[in-house]
Scaffold this active site. Sequence first.
Site, PDB file in Angstrom:
ATOM      1  N   THR A  58       0.830  -1.203   0.000  1.00 44.02           N
ATOM      2  CA  THR A  58       0.000   0.000   0.000  1.00 44.02           C
ATOM      3  C   THR A  58       0.866   1.256   0.000  1.00 44.02           C
ATOM      4  OG1 THR A  58      -1.750  -1.180   1.161  1.00 44.02           O
ATOM      5  CG2 THR A  58      -1.830   1.218   1.225  1.00 44.02           C
ATOM      6  N   TYR A 147      -1.767 -11.271   1.448  1.00 49.87           N
ATOM      7  CA  TYR A 147      -1.896  -9.938   2.029  1.00 49.87           C
ATOM      8  C   TYR A 147      -3.380  -9.717   2.292  1.00 49.87           C
ATOM      9  CZ  TYR A 147      -1.325  -4.763   2.233  1.00 49.87           C
ATOM     10  OH  TYR A 147      -1.322  -3.439   2.601  1.00 49.87           O
ATOM     11  N   LYS A 175       0.341 -11.808   5.619  1.00 50.07           N
ATOM     12  CA  LYS A 175       0.536 -10.458   6.136  1.00 50.07           C
ATOM     13  C   LYS A 175      -0.853  -9.914   6.431  1.00 50.07           C
ATOM     14  CE  LYS A 175       1.183  -5.765   5.405  1.00 50.07           C
ATOM     15  NZ  LYS A 175       0.351  -4.690   4.844  1.00 50.07           N
TER      16      LYS A 175
END
Length: 306
Positions: A58, A147, A175
């Site tokens: 991000t 993720y 994650k």
Amino acid sequence: MASNAPAPGTDDPLGIHGVVPPTVTAFHDDETVDYEATAAHARFVVEGGAHGVFPLGTNGEFALLSGEERDRVVRAVVEEVGDDVPVIAGVGAPSTRRTVARAEAAADAGADGIVVVTPFYYPLDGAGAVEHYRRVCDAVDLPTYVYHIPSKTGNSLALDTVAELAEIPGLVGVKDSSKDVPWLGQAIDDHPALTFLSGSDSLLFPGLEVGCAGMVSAVANAFPELVVDLFEAYDAGDEDRAQELQSQVYDVRSALKRGPYMAGVKAALSLQGFDAGPLRSPLRRMDAADEAALELELRELGLLDG
């Protein structure tokens, strides 16, 4: 390797642990990618003690880059720091085909592993998620990390879906940026073979407490030594010191949240003399007043020289 800190999952050949910053993508003033400065930022966090790097998360503004730009970012970061720490590259996209293409390019660039955000925009059920990750893992021979950030993707993973994902060969970790501590704690308890990474600066110390082997920290993009000190204090068994440092991270996190979304990290880097350029539109940098206020806060926290 970790001693007091939780160990990486037994299925993870990279043994990812510690501080893995989601490194920034630097831009020139015209918003073209500055690959040299992007690589230099990866070097900056490694010199600050980071145990690995995660380009194109991000904070790396991956969703605003073309496929070619993303591939070149991975290559630049691998060439700069790939001999020193693991590089786990973000390759996620809304479609499976595009994700596979980025994964194959990351493998060609020499990335050590890949991080695959859940597909976004369109709703995704558990069966679709499992098939997506299976196809990515079948396409490349790289350790693959899920993720999980439902606040951005609109797609959360149920615990029974995580159980199915854990059976896919090559899928070795998660994650988690859900900030759902009960979900995270149960997923860790259920899957000791997977490596779990805390994806929020609000949960660095708590993440270690529930079993995360490491942390993907935006604060570490600007102040890597602070987050590395937190991890190393915890790993050495000094949990009181680690808690104190988490308290400081809370203060830094609050300061960095001033102004437009995600503007704080690049502003803080600029205040330290590292120019990562603007964010790519429609994201934008802090204005002068917000940056001056950020500078004052960071000086009060003792994080800027002079």
